[in-house]
Design a protein around this motif. Structure first.
Motif, PDB file in Angstrom:
ATOM      1  N   ALA A 361       0.814  -1.299  -0.040  1.00  0.00           N
ATOM      2  CA  ALA A 361      -0.131  -0.044   0.161  1.00  0.00           C
ATOM      3  C   ALA A 361       0.824   1.317   0.039  1.00  0.00           C
ATOM      4  CB  ALA A 361      -0.891  -0.140   1.223  1.00  0.00           C
ATOM      5  N   MET A 362       2.216   1.210   0.732  1.00  0.00           N
ATOM      6  CA  MET A 362       3.034   2.383   0.919  1.00  0.00           C
ATOM      7  C   MET A 362       3.385   2.528  -0.656  1.00  0.00           C
ATOM      8  SD  MET A 362       2.298   3.895   3.581  1.00  0.00           S
ATOM      9  CE  MET A 362       0.611   3.332   3.344  1.00  0.00           C
ATOM     10  N   LEU A 363       3.905   1.535  -1.310  1.00  0.00           N
ATOM     11  CA  LEU A 363       4.591   1.631  -2.590  1.00  0.00           C
ATOM     12  C   LEU A 363       3.695   2.174  -3.524  1.00  0.00           C
ATOM     13  CD1 LEU A 363       6.227  -1.994  -2.949  1.00  0.00           C
ATOM     14  CD2 LEU A 363       7.497   0.251  -2.481  1.00  0.00           C
ATOM     15  N   ILE A 364       2.296   1.957  -3.657  1.00  0.00           N
ATOM     16  CA  ILE A 364       1.324   2.556  -4.403  1.00  0.00           C
ATOM     17  C   ILE A 364       1.192   3.941  -4.048  1.00  0.00           C
ATOM     18  CG2 ILE A 364      -0.994   2.481  -4.851  1.00  0.00           C
ATOM     19  CD1 ILE A 364      -1.319  -0.540  -4.507  1.00  0.00           C
ATOM     20  N   THR A 365       1.105   4.334  -2.830  1.00  0.00           N
ATOM     21  CA  THR A 365       0.820   5.637  -2.285  1.00  0.00           C
ATOM     22  C   THR A 365       2.012   6.528  -2.944  1.00  0.00           C
ATOM     23  OG1 THR A 365      -0.158   5.040  -0.119  1.00  0.00           O
ATOM     24  CG2 THR A 365       0.562   7.310  -0.219  1.00  0.00           C
ATOM     25  N   ALA A 366       3.309   6.017  -2.944  1.00  0.00           N
ATOM     26  CA  ALA A 366       4.577   6.719  -3.063  1.00  0.00           C
ATOM     27  C   ALA A 366       4.331   7.011  -4.724  1.00  0.00           C
ATOM     28  CB  ALA A 366       5.835   6.100  -2.973  1.00  0.00           C
ATOM     29  N   VAL A 367       3.841   6.112  -5.394  1.00  0.00           N
ATOM     30  CA  VAL A 367       3.834   6.118  -6.824  1.00  0.00           C
ATOM     31  C   VAL A 367       2.576   7.505  -6.995  1.00  0.00           C
ATOM     32  CG1 VAL A 367       3.088   5.343  -8.999  1.00  0.00           C
ATOM     33  CG2 VAL A 367       4.550   3.860  -7.407  1.00  0.00           C
ATOM     34  N   LEU A 368       1.423   7.328  -6.531  1.00  0.00           N
ATOM     35  CA  LEU A 368       0.605   8.367  -6.781  1.00  0.00           C
ATOM     36  C   LEU A 368       1.083   9.754  -6.326  1.00  0.00           C
ATOM     37  CD1 LEU A 368      -2.549   6.468  -5.234  1.00  0.00           C
ATOM     38  CD2 LEU A 368      -2.087   6.980  -7.376  1.00  0.00           C
ATOM     39  N   THR A 369       1.826   9.672  -5.254  1.00  0.00           N
ATOM     40  CA  THR A 369       2.520  11.108  -4.581  1.00  0.00           C
ATOM     41  C   THR A 369       3.447  11.652  -5.793  1.00  0.00           C
ATOM     42  OG1 THR A 369       2.414  10.298  -2.331  1.00  0.00           O
ATOM     43  CG2 THR A 369       3.923  12.095  -3.007  1.00  0.00           C
ATOM     44  N   LEU A 370       4.211  10.743  -6.462  1.00  0.00           N
ATOM     45  CA  LEU A 370       5.161  11.171  -7.651  1.00  0.00           C
ATOM     46  C   LEU A 370       4.179  11.674  -8.655  1.00  0.00           C
ATOM     47  CD1 LEU A 370       8.022  11.102  -8.940  1.00  0.00           C
ATOM     48  CD2 LEU A 370       7.386   8.718  -9.557  1.00  0.00           C
ATOM     49  N   GLY A 371       3.288  10.954  -9.149  1.00  0.00           N
ATOM     50  CA  GLY A 371       2.279  11.417 -10.323  1.00  0.00           C
ATOM     51  C   GLY A 371       1.693  12.658  -9.996  1.00  0.00           C
ATOM     52  N   ILE A 372       1.025  12.869  -8.923  1.00  0.00           N
ATOM     53  CA  ILE A 372       0.208  14.090  -8.384  1.00  0.00           C
ATOM     54  C   ILE A 372       1.119  15.224  -8.442  1.00  0.00           C
ATOM     55  CG2 ILE A 372      -1.178  14.901  -6.624  1.00  0.00           C
ATOM     56  CD1 ILE A 372      -2.085  12.332  -5.810  1.00  0.00           C
ATOM     57  N   TRP A 373       2.327  15.143  -7.727  1.00  0.00           N
ATOM     58  CA  TRP A 373       3.141  16.225  -7.786  1.00  0.00           C
ATOM     59  C   TRP A 373       3.763  16.602  -9.205  1.00  0.00           C
ATOM     60  CZ3 TRP A 373       4.662  19.904  -4.529  1.00  0.00           C
ATOM     61  CH2 TRP A 373       4.291  19.956  -3.066  1.00  0.00           C
ATOM     62  N   GLY A 374       4.063  15.554  -9.910  1.00  0.00           N
ATOM     63  CA  GLY A 374       4.623  15.774 -11.193  1.00  0.00           C
ATOM     64  C   GLY A 374       3.661  16.179 -12.306  1.00  0.00           C
ATOM     65  N   LEU A 375       2.343  15.902 -12.229  1.00  0.00           N
ATOM     66  CA  LEU A 375       1.492  16.239 -13.059  1.00  0.00           C
ATOM     67  C   LEU A 375       0.479  16.990 -12.703  1.00  0.00           C
ATOM     68  CD1 LEU A 375       0.492  12.349 -14.275  1.00  0.00           C
ATOM     69  CD2 LEU A 375       2.129  14.292 -15.577  1.00  0.00           C
TER      70      LEU A 375
END
Length: 752
Positions: A361-375
């Motif tokens: 779940a934390m790996l998914i959260t990190a990926v979402l964080t990366l996408g939300i900030w970068g996009l």
């Protein structure tokens, strides 16, 4: 070697245990359990992360320790077959200490880079030599920390991912590697010698600080686990390795494992008793606090029983050995405590289930964080997005969750054992904390269990003839009333006739043939079921004795009642105190006894207990417990561990009142080594402290993740801050668990 057929092999089970090194969190323990559990022949497995131990039950003789060690090795861990938990933890701590010292020495120069990122540290940065900001130096130092000192994290992550699993190592490796590679890219983009304090900011200190913080956290956690493991039990300090044995008139020092039953052992002043046995000569005061929980010394004389691990006083003793080595009561208690520490409570199982999906779940959260900030938040600013994603990974902490329950249970089980209370499963401690109803047996539980013959009333025969019939029928019985009859017969010097074809009925009585004549002894229901009609005189005499609080049984010859025998059993000295403490704890006591209503009510009245069930057979007590449970009550049953076995097993918690015998350890979910009633309320009070401590740990771990992870995701935390907080969170949980030992000690002292 005898051949074992397939059916016998299936029934033949034994246990294997060993220590495991290399686990980083509870997810590692779960992975080992899952893998070993799939091995053919393994029927049960439990792996304890705090204790670094594995316990495996196998059927047949095909599964060996070496096979299981190989399976553990394939997972990336190391199984030590001949090493104790303490030795393993000490070795792990020494290795962590070495890695931590090296990491600190190499990370300190990298902290200069942190001064470049924080404006309020710029004055400090201006004072530092430019060489500390040279990219190649930072790259070199960070590379050693990341890939040499941190290499065990990579191995742990590799083996976890290979098993399609994830653990703390995965989070640490992904987070620190991302920070390292980002800085690595900047170095080669700008040049190895670019910079000084005014070059592009590097984040090598982030990966190095996180690695160092995690190592520090693991070192403190391991040290605390070792301290908890040693202080919670401490049986090894009581175990004597050698004994002074008298053989052939000579005194020889032997290892206790080689001492045989019947050997005469000499115990000097202020020495630990090395064996279980009976005093042959000498008199002394012994400290039995390990077994009884009582600090006052107990005077022991010839024919008294002594146990290994108790400390002798100022007198010298010679002891006839009853058990030595691994057969002593001390060793069996130690094994049961370890068994309880290895087992999992339902609360711990639920936490482990949460921890199993936490890392993904934390790996998914990190990926979402990366996408939300970068996009979305800052489109195109992948540097900021990467730092936030890295912070999420480094903030996530499954260790705190995984340690919340087991570390507290390890401490609790050891502290209970020091009070003479052995919890044979972790779930028993959890269930005991929720108990609101306590069913109590009378004889041997509320009373001393050593009744005396207080009345012998013959009807148409003499007193001696009445007692001869009784002692003949009870010659082979182990019931306390039978002991009282034999003691009375010996006191007055009766010669016991032989009885033939004796049969016993649990909770009823006995019948047999004496000189060709049928005779029986037992309660009214048992006698009437044999077809013997009780006379009015017998019933009147029995009723009169029962009004005095005596237990009455009838003796018959042919088809006539030839007399009654009355017994009186004293209440235990701490029974009234226990009843008062149960009231303060909000627990309803119930008396359930096979005795008649008059003596049962007399005992209940003396203790202020309102609910009484008398004339209860073992199956009746079982039915009572089940009825209470169906009514939604959490029920504990306290009994002597023999006739009460069905009810003890059916209760939410069965409390077996021991008497210092080995057999008592096999009954109930919790065993009181000695029948000390206040140990019941102590166990309840300490179990509630334990569950409260576990819940505090869980609240802290959950709140930590609920607060820190969102802060990391929205960019309020630098990666090094998130990583340091992650390491300290598990340390905080362990520190709170260690407080439990001190609180339990204070609670136990207040109950004295």
């Amino acid at each position: 070697m005898a051949m074992i057929n397939a059916g016998e092999e299936k029934r033949y089970t034994h246990e294997l245990d060993f220590t495991i090194q290399g686990m980083s969190c509870a997810a590692c323990a779960a992975r080992i359990e899952k893998t070993i559990g799939r091995v053919e022949g393994v029927t049960e497995v439990a792996v304890s992360f705090p204790l670094r131990t594995a316990w495996v039950q196998v059927s047949g003789g095909k599964v060996t320790k070496e096979m299981l060690a190989e399976k553990v090795g394939q997972l990336g861990f190391s199984a030590k077959l001949n090493e104790s938990a303490s030795e393993g933890l000490q070795r792990e701590r020494a290795w962590l200490r070495l890695r931590l010292i090296a990491a600190v020495l190499l990370t300190l120069p990298l902290l200069a880079g942190m001064a470049m990122h924080l404006s309020w540290l710029q004055p400090v940065a201006n004072l530092l030599p430019d060489v500390l900001f040279v990219p190649w130096l930072q790259l070199a130092l960070a590379t050693v920390v990341q890939f040499v000192i941190g290499m065990p994290f990579y191995f742990g992550a590799y083996y976890a991912l290979r098993q399609r699993s994830a653990n703390m190592d995965v989070l640490v490796v992904i987070g620190t590697t991302a920070a390292y590679l980002y800085s690595h890219y900047v170095v080669f983009r700008d040049g190895l010698f670019a910079g000084g304090s005014h070059g592009s900011p590097l984040y090598f200190e982030t990966s190095a600080v996180v690695m160092t913080a995690v190592l520090l956290g693991k070192y403190i956690e391991t040290s605390a686990s070792l301290k908890a493991q040693q202080e919670s039990v401490g049986f090894d300090e009581l175990r004597v390795q050698t004994a002074l044995v008298e053989r052939g008139g000579l005194l020889t020092s032997l290892r206790t494992e080689f001492v045989r039953k019947g050997d005469i052992v000499h115990v000097g002043e202020d020495e630990f008793v090395p064996v279980d046995g009976t005093i042959q000569y000498g008199e002394s005061a012994l400290d039995e606090s390990l077994l009884t929980g009582e600090s006052a010394a107990v005077v022991k004389r010839p024919e008294d029983v002594v146990w290994a691990g108790t400390r002798n006083g100022s007198g010298k003793l010679t002891v006839i050995t009853g058990a030595a080595g691994h057969e002593t009561l001390l060793s069996r208690i130690q094994e049961l405590v370890h068994q309880g520490q290895r087992a999992k409570s339902s609360l711990q199982s639920q936490v482990d289930a949460v921890a199993s999906w936490f890392v993904p779940a934390m790996l998914i959260t990190a990926v979402l964080t990366l996408g939300i900030w970068g996009l979305v938040v800052e489109p195109g600013n992948w540097s900021k997005a990467s730092l936030c994603a890295i912070a999420v990974l480094l903030a996530a902490c499954p260790c705190a969750l995984g340690l919340a329950a087991p570390i507290s249970l390890v401490i609790a089980s050891g502290r209970l054992a020091k009070r003479g209370i052995v919890a044979k499963e972790a779930g028993a401690v959890e269930r005991l904390a929720a108990i609101r109803t306590l069913v109590l047996d009378k004889t041997g539980t509320l009373t001393e269990g050593k009744p005396k013959v207080s009345f012998a009333g013959p009807l148409g025969t003499g007193r001696s003839s009445l007692l001869r019939l009784a002692v003949a029928l009870e010659s082979e019985s182990s019931h306390p009333l039978a002991d009282a009859i034999r003691e009375e017969a010996a006191r007055i010097g009766l010669v016991t006739p032989d009885a033939e074809r004796i049969s016993y009925a649990a909770g009823g009585g006995a019948e047999g043939w004496i000189h060709g004549v049928h005779a029986a002894i037992g309660n009214a229901r048992y006698i009437e079921n044999l077809g013997v009609a009780l006379s009015q005189e017998a019933r009147r005499l029995a009723s009169e004795r029962e009004t005095h609080g005596e237990t009455v049984i009838y003796v018959t010859e042919r088809t006539n009642c030839v007399g009654i025998i009355g017994f009186r059993d004293q209440l235990k000295s701490d029974a009234a105190q226990m009843a008062r403490e149960l009231s303060h704890l909000g627990i309803q006591p119930i008396v359930a006894t096979g005795d008649h209503s008059a003596p049962a009510n007399a005992v209940a009245k003396a203790l202020g207990i309102k609910e009484v069930y008398a004339s209860m057979l073992p199956e009746s007590k079982l039915a009572l417990v089940e009825k209470l449970k169906r009514g939604g009550k959490r029920v504990a049953m306290a009994g002597d561990g023999w006739n009460d076995a069905p009810a003890l097993a059916a209760a939410d918690v069965g409390i077996a009142m021991g008497n210092g015998t080995y057999g008592a350890l096999d009954a109930g979910h919790i065993t009181l080594i000695f029948s000390r009633l206040q140990a019941i309320t102590e166990a309840i009070r300490l179990s509630r402290l334990t569950i409260r401590n576990i819940r505090q740990n869980l609240v802290f771990a959950l709140c930590y993740n609920a607060v820190i992870i969102p802060f990391a995701a929205i960019g309020f935390l630098q990666p090094w801050m998130a990583g340091s907080a992650m390491a300290l969170s598990s340390v905080s949980v362990v520190a709170n668990a260690l407080r439990l030992g001190a609180r339990m000690e204070r609670a136990a002292q207040r109950s004295l």
